[in-house]
Enzyme design. Structure first.
Site, PDB file in Angstrom:
ATOM      1  N   ASN A  11      18.311  14.766  13.967  1.00  0.00           N
ATOM      2  CA  ASN A  11      17.909  14.201  15.254  1.00  0.00           C
ATOM      3  C   ASN A  11      17.808  12.688  15.103  1.00  0.00           C
ATOM      4  OD1 ASN A  11      16.729  13.527  17.673  1.00  0.00           O
ATOM      5  ND2 ASN A  11      14.742  14.472  17.225  1.00  0.00           N
ATOM      6  N   TRP A  12      18.809  12.005  15.619  1.00  0.00           N
ATOM      7  CA  TRP A  12      18.866  10.543  15.428  1.00  0.00           C
ATOM      8  C   TRP A  12      17.918   9.814  16.370  1.00  0.00           C
ATOM      9  CZ3 TRP A  12      24.929   9.500  15.028  1.00  0.00           C
ATOM     10  CH2 TRP A  12      25.423  10.197  13.918  1.00  0.00           C
ATOM     11  N   LYS A  13      17.350  10.522  17.336  1.00  0.00           N
ATOM     12  CA  LYS A  13      16.424   9.939  18.323  1.00  0.00           C
ATOM     13  C   LYS A  13      17.061   8.707  18.980  1.00  0.00           C
ATOM     14  CE  LYS A  13      12.666  11.709  15.572  1.00  0.00           C
ATOM     15  NZ  LYS A  13      11.239  11.799  15.397  1.00  0.00           N
ATOM     16  N   HIS A  98      11.269  18.883  22.422  1.00  0.00           N
ATOM     17  CA  HIS A  98      10.836  18.094  21.260  1.00  0.00           C
ATOM     18  C   HIS A  98       9.460  17.501  21.564  1.00  0.00           C
ATOM     19  CE1 HIS A  98      10.641  14.918  18.250  1.00  0.00           C
ATOM     20  NE2 HIS A  98      11.529  15.615  17.569  1.00  0.00           N
ATOM     21  N   GLU A 100       8.256  14.705  21.153  1.00  0.00           N
ATOM     22  CA  GLU A 100       8.255  13.380  21.795  1.00  0.00           C
ATOM     23  C   GLU A 100       8.501  13.513  23.292  1.00  0.00           C
ATOM     24  OE1 GLU A 100      10.990  11.731  18.973  1.00  0.00           O
ATOM     25  OE2 GLU A 100       9.400  11.873  17.469  1.00  0.00           O
ATOM     26  N   GLY A 176       7.588  12.033  11.822  1.00  0.00           N
ATOM     27  CA  GLY A 176       7.715  10.587  11.654  1.00  0.00           C
ATOM     28  C   GLY A 176       6.522   9.937  10.986  1.00  0.00           C
ATOM     29  N   SER A 216       8.889  15.185   8.828  1.00  0.00           N
ATOM     30  CA  SER A 216       8.963  14.407   7.583  1.00  0.00           C
ATOM     31  C   SER A 216       9.614  15.173   6.434  1.00  0.00           C
ATOM     32  CB  SER A 216       7.567  13.900   7.189  1.00  0.00           C
ATOM     33  OG  SER A 216       7.061  13.017   8.174  1.00  0.00           O
TER      34      SER A 216
END
Ligand code: PEP
Length: 261
Positions: A11-13, A98, A100, A176, A216
């Site tokens: 997941n490159w966000k 997700h 976020e 993260g 992580s």
């Protein structure tokens, strides 16, 4: 013993630009060239670079995913992207729910469920993310919260569509932050999710659905996590921005699967 095929997503966000996305995709394609034979490997670039990344991945076997989707087919939904638009770009997978999007953007369980239904109806494979906040974990609510998200996310989902569903257990406090759930803690939640799927559907579905861990995951902790019986791979954020790190996590998924047989 399990024959669930390991699955690792990057997941490159909201990272990369056109050039670095192209480079990263090419590097991942080369580094994972052998792994695609027995593992599902997906990269989830930002929307604007989906086409460039698709071209960079070429026929490597690394799949193309999107980080979100909207449930309506078309119309006045400024800023949103439909299932058909993703399919048009050869996207095969989509992340929904997700943390976020749940906690930064404020998406509700109802909206997430609508997205899951639309994506499955349209033929996409869905990675549905669930997981508790630190506050909820400290209050002893980890399983209650996570299983409630599973139930809400899958409300009304046809059992026949489950083969295109992947769950990702991602404790919010581990995303993260450099903090990872211990392999034992993650395994406990994964097993609880599988038991919930068994109650909700049946044993075969519960045994077949893949459940990724996210939060992580790095090259040095992936092996221990993936060795647990109910952890079928990982959804990787930060470490997926480095092709070597990502490839070494993919490799850990292969080793763990080999050891399980
Ligand atoms: C994620 O984005 O889903 C994630 C798990 O991020 P990170 O690996 O950086 O914690």
């Amino acid at each position: 013993m399990t024959d669930r095929r390991p699955i690792v997503g990057g997941n490159w966000k909201m990272n990369t630009d056109r050039d670095t996305a192209d480079r990263l995709a090419r590097d991942v394609a080369v580094a994972c060239a052998d792994a695609v034979a027995d593992r599902d490997i997906i990269v989830f670039p930002p929307f604007p670079y989906l086409e460039a990344v698709r071209n960079a991945l070429g026929s490597s076997g690394v799949r193309l995913g999107a980080q979100d989707v909207y449930h309506e087919a078309n119309g006045a939904y400024t800023g949103e992207v439909s299932v058909a638009m993703l399919l048009d770009l050869d996207v095969s997978h989509v992340i929904i729910g997700h943390s976020e999007r749940r906690h930064v953007i404020g998406e509700s369980d109802n909206l997430i469920n609508a997205k899951v239904r639309a994506a499955l109806d349209g033929g996409l494979e869905v990675v549905l993310c669930v997981g508790e906040t630190l506050e909820q974990r400290e209050a002893g609510e980890t399983e209650a919260v996570t299983l409630a998200q599973v139930r809400a996310g899958l409300d009304g989902i046809d059992p026949n569509d489950l083969k295109r569903l992947i769950l990702a257990y991602e404790p919010v406090w581990a995303i993260g932050t450099g903090r990872t759930a211990t392999a034992d803690d993650a395994q406990t939640v994964h097993a609880a999710i599988r038991a919930e799927l068994s109650r909700r559907y049946d044993n075969t579905s519960a045994d077949t659905i893949r459940i990724q861990y996210g939060g992580s995951v790095k090259p040095d902790n992936a092996g221990e996590l993936f060795a647990r019986p109910d952890i079928d791979g990982g959804l990787i954020g930060g470490a997926s921005l480095n092709a070597d790190h990502f490839a070494s996590i993919v490799s850990a998924a292969g080793v763990a699967a080999g050891d399980r047989v």
